[in-house]
Structure formats: structure tokens, C-alpha cells
Design an enzyme around this catalytic site. Sequence first.
Site, PDB file in Angstrom:
ATOM      1  N   TRP A   1      83.115 -30.959 -21.284  1.00  0.00           N
ATOM      2  CA  TRP A   1      82.266 -30.037 -20.409  1.00  0.00           C
ATOM      3  C   TRP A   1      83.083 -29.853 -19.003  1.00  0.00           C
ATOM      4  O   TRP A   1      83.042 -28.989 -18.269  1.00  0.00           O
ATOM      5  CB  TRP A   1      81.088 -30.739 -20.447  1.00  0.00           C
ATOM      6  CG  TRP A   1      80.078 -29.994 -19.359  1.00  0.00           C
ATOM      7  CD1 TRP A   1      79.373 -29.053 -19.711  1.00  0.00           C
ATOM      8  CD2 TRP A   1      79.920 -30.382 -18.062  1.00  0.00           C
ATOM      9  NE1 TRP A   1      78.603 -28.639 -18.792  1.00  0.00           N
ATOM     10  CE2 TRP A   1      78.924 -29.194 -17.512  1.00  0.00           C
ATOM     11  CE3 TRP A   1      80.439 -31.400 -17.163  1.00  0.00           C
ATOM     12  CZ2 TRP A   1      78.519 -29.308 -16.132  1.00  0.00           C
ATOM     13  CZ3 TRP A   1      80.242 -31.177 -15.701  1.00  0.00           C
ATOM     14  CH2 TRP A   1      79.095 -30.279 -15.345  1.00  0.00           C
ATOM     15  N   HIS A   2      83.857 -31.087 -18.663  1.00  0.00           N
ATOM     16  CA  HIS A   2      84.364 -31.261 -17.230  1.00  0.00           C
ATOM     17  C   HIS A   2      85.620 -30.292 -17.083  1.00  0.00           C
ATOM     18  O   HIS A   2      85.672 -29.723 -16.064  1.00  0.00           O
ATOM     19  CB  HIS A   2      84.742 -32.563 -16.917  1.00  0.00           C
ATOM     20  CG  HIS A   2      83.482 -33.283 -16.381  1.00  0.00           C
ATOM     21  ND1 HIS A   2      82.794 -34.215 -17.376  1.00  0.00           N
ATOM     22  CD2 HIS A   2      82.956 -33.648 -15.306  1.00  0.00           C
ATOM     23  CE1 HIS A   2      81.537 -34.930 -16.668  1.00  0.00           C
ATOM     24  NE2 HIS A   2      81.649 -34.347 -15.524  1.00  0.00           N
ATOM     25  N   GLY A   3      86.325 -29.938 -18.367  1.00  0.00           N
ATOM     26  CA  GLY A   3      87.341 -28.939 -18.029  1.00  0.00           C
ATOM     27  C   GLY A   3      88.088 -28.816 -19.325  1.00  0.00           C
ATOM     28  O   GLY A   3      87.851 -29.832 -20.321  1.00  0.00           O
TER      29      GLY A   3
END
Lengths: 458, 370
Positions: free
Chosen positions: A320-322
Site C-alpha cells: 500500500w505504501h508503494g
Amino acid sequence: MLFHSWIFAIFFAVCFLVYLPLRRTPLWATWLLLSSYFFYGWWNPLYLLLIIYSTALDYFVGLAIARSRRQGFWLVLSVANNLLLLGFFKYSDFVAQNFTAILHSLRIPLDIPEPGILLPIGISFYTFQSMSYTIDLYRGRIRHETNFVRFALFVSFFPQLIAGPIERAGDLLPQLKHAPRIKTHNITDGLSLFVVGLFKKVALADLLAVYVDQVYDAPVQASSTSLLLATYAFAWQIYFDFSGYSDMARGCAQVLGIKLSLNFANPYLATGLGDFWRRWHITLSTWFRDYLYVPLGGNRCRVWKLYRNIAITMVVAGLWHGAAWSFLAWGAMHAIGRFCTRHLEQTAFYRNRVPNFLKQIWVFHFLCLTWIFFRAESLADALTVVKGIGRGVWTDPQLPIVAVLFCLCVIVYQWISESRIKYLLNYSPVKILMMLAMLVYLTLFTTSGYEPFIYFQF
Amino acid sequence: MNRLSTSNSDPLHLNARQWIVVIMLYACICLLIDRAWLGWEQFNAGTDYRLPCFGERMSDYWEFRRWTSRARDQYRVYLIGDSVIWGQETTHNQTISHYLNERYGQDIFANMGMDGLHHAAMRGLVKIHGQSLNEKLVLLQFNPFWMSDSNYDLRGTWKDYYHPRLIPQFNRRIAYHDRDTQQRIAVLAERRIPIFSLVRHVMVNSFHNQSIQQWMIQNPYSCPFTAVTFESAPLWTKAPGPGRSWQDKGMRPQNFAWLAASDSLQWECFQDTIRSLQKRNAQVFVLVGPYNAYMLTDDSRDRLNQLLSQTVQWLGANNVPYFDVGDNLLPSETYADEVGHLTAAGHAILAEALLKQDNFRKWIELQPPP
């Protein structure tokens, strides 16, 4: 339009001054919505089309879920739409790159073209927020929202639109039903939160960022000492950066009479990894808990399934963060950390015999190890940093002593705030002096260089 | 997972009374530091003082404020202009202000020149930082060089200009290029909050024009307070330029386009500067030039003369006393370049010529209004 910019100050002043009299009319929500769209469109007006599309679809899906018998179909439509949007804009390049790499490893000379689309700012946050509405509606936990303006405002309320907190419909929509009351404490509390957030971002995070960037931009040349201290510094930088943003977001919302959720609660005082996730990015971790971990079976299942659930949740949270292997590795490390410590944390020995500060030290160091993967440009760079720290080349790290002092002050402050002597922080002179010190420091020591927030890229 | 209570993480909530105390203390600290710094920092202007305004010190307008404020009691006439007035090609005691004082027999002329002070910047300087110019005699230098083409008129392709903090920040006619809205609003805010001028001065004076945070990164084990010396920059005695004539430097005649006065933003700003000073009861005298007409092609010289006749006509029509240096007063060898910088001999000749002007002598005898 960053919170710590003069443009935002003007925008907010105009928004607030018009909002005050409009609260007595039905137009207040429309005004906040227009302000939110203006705020979002400031980055790129084209992004507005996307958020309006996403909002409209979930609004109609909400109506359909409430009125139709095929609720499952509508839920799947909403979730699929949000995930496809997120996947297309965020992960298409990553997927194309990896497909190409796989094809090349199979000696197939084919290059999958990368779409190269610019990631719309805040998409990870508002798609999750919007999705939570339809899921909660499907589960019967909330009532559907019939007013489009109110629903659109829930999705795009500007203080939390770009980087959270990720609000739940059950918390935010009821606050938007009626014009919020603004009392003196709304203004004073909001202002307090905003100044604290501004100090965290401009005075602390941006100071540490200069050092961290220097070291992490060329990890091969850096000594072990520099790499180690830059990793510690990054742990604090990302905390100050993101919690500073969250504080400012909550402060702005508070002034407008709307209460947003707490997103950080002294995370580096966590005494276990589970405890850390109860304190760090709380609205995201509870989102994953409620909409992924629990539906997978949560912790009320066999041990191997429990580990599977933890692994899936943490890896997805990492991604989700990258869109990069290093984020996946970051999530996987947290999962492994949970596997190894879950039972230990539940033992009486760990809970009662091990002093809290030892638990906090080991948790912090484990987190620092994971932050290496989060901060490094690539997986290879992260491994270079880990090897570099292990190399044992100890030279003068050149970390500003003022930054170290600041971090120590914050640790002491947070420690006091969770200890028996926390009443000390409630003394009026202490509060006044701390706020004054922050304002004077911001005025004299910082200048008008504007670093964007780290979490905007997610 | 249970959500932690807000009070656990946000103990720093101030109530209205506490905020009032904080705001009052903050305002007092900012005001006191701004005032007290004048006393804390050693500043001895001496004779023939000129501002240390080159390079990184160019944006230190707090120095200008201090100098104009200190000069109020000692000097009757303030000379405001660009590096021509400042004395780019001369030492501090070979400038026009020095020769005016010497020939007049009294130290009444103060050098307030600043490098790169085009007319739009002059307007900003006078309006934002020129409180001490009220009710004074102010000689403004009109250098037509700033109207030689659209770039100098702030409407060309240049990415940046001299003194960007002094120019109008939201004027449709100025081409701002890379200066985004955020930067321009920040400049407007800085202008309104006096402490920011002092912060910039301290950055320039003690931290090599870096923010204190940047300085801390470069000096990791030093305390920022130890870097503050409380000493002003030394007087700039040397000449930044070689002090030779344009012919000696091997420069060739130029063919500047010259803008029409009616079309020039710089001219508009110059007019506005005069009006602004007059509103504040300052007595204005305009020095038109010097400009190096020797270094122009014939066509270019004709266009310049048209421009100058327009400006002089306006000054006359508005009863602003002026002295036009003209083409022939200063010999060619007294000009150092196309900008109008003069050698020491040029400054001396110009000072003498000015003092011979009746309107100038009358003007310097004017008493400030009661």
C-alpha cells in the site's frame, strides 16, 4: 498546497471566514466541498475528475446496496472499482517492469510498455476511505447517505484528503449531518494541534531530512556510523513528518468544528510490535485489521492460518505504501517480526519481568531495521545499507547535535506523557513555555524552504 | 485493538487564556529582539559609509533600515540609487557622496546606493524599508539603463531579476517565470512581519546566507548561538570594479533598443517612488543619469534621447527638481561601462556640477517641514 505554506494559510483563512456565516445556512457543506475540491485541484485540476468519478460511483453503489437485493454484486463493484483505480495508477509501472524482467529471464525479448502515469495525490487514502463506506454499509454497520454533497465531503474533506487520517463513515458522516458548532475550545485546540504539527514538520522532520538524504543518497560512500545514525534519524524523521501532517490535519478540522481520528500515539514507546501498530498510523492499521485481517479469519483460527493472515495483512500494508520490492520487504519483515514475537509478548515473563525500557529499545531497533527498507531507493540499496552498518567502519558521523537533542527532548516528553508524572505537562507555565519556544524557534530558525510530506507519495 | 485516548498523545492543548499569554509573549519577544538587535550588534558607520550590499548581502534590507535610521541625525540628504551611486568602480572615499560632502564643506550627504537597485526595486525599498526617509531630502538617481530592453524592464525572458523581494509580487506585466505563487506570497508575508528582515540579516551576517538549520547540518557539533558575532560587516572600502574606463577595458559600442517611457514598467515604478516619498513629506531631487552615451550607436543614442526627453518633461511638469547629466558633462574616459558606472574622476566632476546647479543648491537648503 502544503499545510506549512502561505498559500494554505490564505486558503484556510478565506475558507474559514466564509464558512462561519454559512454554517447558519444549508450551504455550509457545499462550501466545504467546493473548498476541498479547490484544495485538491490546486495540485492538478485533472485529478478532480478522478475523485469525482470515484465518489459518484460509491455514492450510487451505496444507494444500490441500500435498495437492491444484490448487495454482494454492488459491493464487489465498488471494491473492484477502487482497487482497479488504485492498481492502475499506482502499480501499473511496477507490474510492467516485473513482467518485462520475468520475460527477459525466460529469454523472451519482449518489453511490456510502462504507462508512466503520474500518481494522483492522495489516491491511496481516499479510495480506502470510500471503500470502507461501502463495506460498512454492506455489513449493516452504517446507514446509507442520501445526500450527495455530504457523501462527497466525507470522501474529500480537505484536511484529511491527501494523507489521512483515513476516516470511517461511521465517525465522520454523522458529524456532517448538521452544521458543526464551533466553540472557543475548537479554535484553541485546533491551533495547538496545528502549531505542534508545524513544529514537528518544519523544525524536526526537515532538519533530520537533510542529514538522512545526504547519507541515503550515497550509501556506498557512507561509514557505518553515518548509516546507523541516518537510520535512527529517518525513524524520527518519518514519525515527525507524518504525525506532524496528521496533527495539522486534525487541527484544521478541529477549527472547522469537525473531529478527526488520532493517527499517532507515541509509537516509539511501543513495548511490542503489536503495540506499535496500535500506535502508528492508527487509522490505516485499524483499516487493515477490520477489512482484511479479520475477514481472513483474524486471530481466532489455527496457528498456521493466523500466521498466514498476519503475513498477508503486513505484505499488503507494505505494498500500500508503494509499488516497490523494498516496501514489500518492509511489510514482510514486520510479518516475520510478529511471527517471532507474538507468543513471546504473551508470556508472563515478557510481560512482567522484562523492563519496559528494554522492550522499547528492542522494538525501536527492530523498527529501525525495517525503516532501512522503507527509506532506501531500492532493495539493493537497502541491503547495501544493512551491509554497510555491519561493516564496522566507525568514523565521525557529522549528525547535528541539535537534532539529537531535539529527539531526546521528544523522547523525554513522550515518556512523561505516558508516566505517572504526566500531570507536570498540564501545568499552565509548562504548556505556555513549550508553545512559545516552538513559535520562536519556527520564526527564527526556519526559513521558507518547503519540503513536501513523505506520505504524499503514497 | 483499542484506540488510545487523544489525551494520551496530545497533552499540549492550550486554552484561550493560555493562548492569549503565548501570543502576547511571542509578540513582545519578536519586537524586543528586532529593537534590541540594533543595540547588540556593533555598528560604526564612520565617514563615507556605504552598504555592504554585494553578493549574498544584496538581500539584507535590514542593513538599509539600520543605516537610514542611524543616518537621520547626522545627514540631511540621502542619495538613493544603484551601484553608480554606491561607487562600483571606486573606493568608499571616491564616491559622489564623498565629493559632494568635500566640495560642500559639510558632511550632509549619505550614500544609500545599493547594487542592482533598479527602479522597481527602488520603489519597493522606499515603500517597505524606507520609514526613515520620511521628511528627509532624498536624491533619487534615475538610471535609464534599467529601461534599455524588456529584460531589464522585468518583462523579458530572464529567469530572475535583481532584488526579487522588492519588486511587485503580483503584477500582470512582470514575467515571474520560475517564481511560483508560494514564493511570492512568502515575500509579501515577509514584508509585513519585521522580524523576518532581521532573521535574514542574521542569516547573511552570521550564517553565510544559509538558514540556521542548514548551517547546523554543515556545523554539526557547533551551537548556532556561538556563530552570532554581533558585529556588522566591515565597511566596503575597496572598489569591486577595476576603476578603468570602458575603452581601456576594450568594450565596444552597443545598440540598445531603449523602451518608450510610456511603455516602461521601470519608469512607472520610478514615478511611483517619487509620489510615495512626496506623500511622506520627503523633498525629492532627481539625478537623471549618468549614462554612457559614448558607448551607444547613433540610432541607439537617438532613441535614448527620446526616452530622456519624455522623462525630463514629466519631472518638469510635476515640479520635481532635477539635473540631467547629459551627453557632454562627463568625458568618455570617466565612464567604466555601459551601465553608467563612473571612475573616481567622474564622481568628482559630477559632484562639482551638481553643486553648481541653482536648483540643487536651493534644494539642499530646504528645511524639512515642521
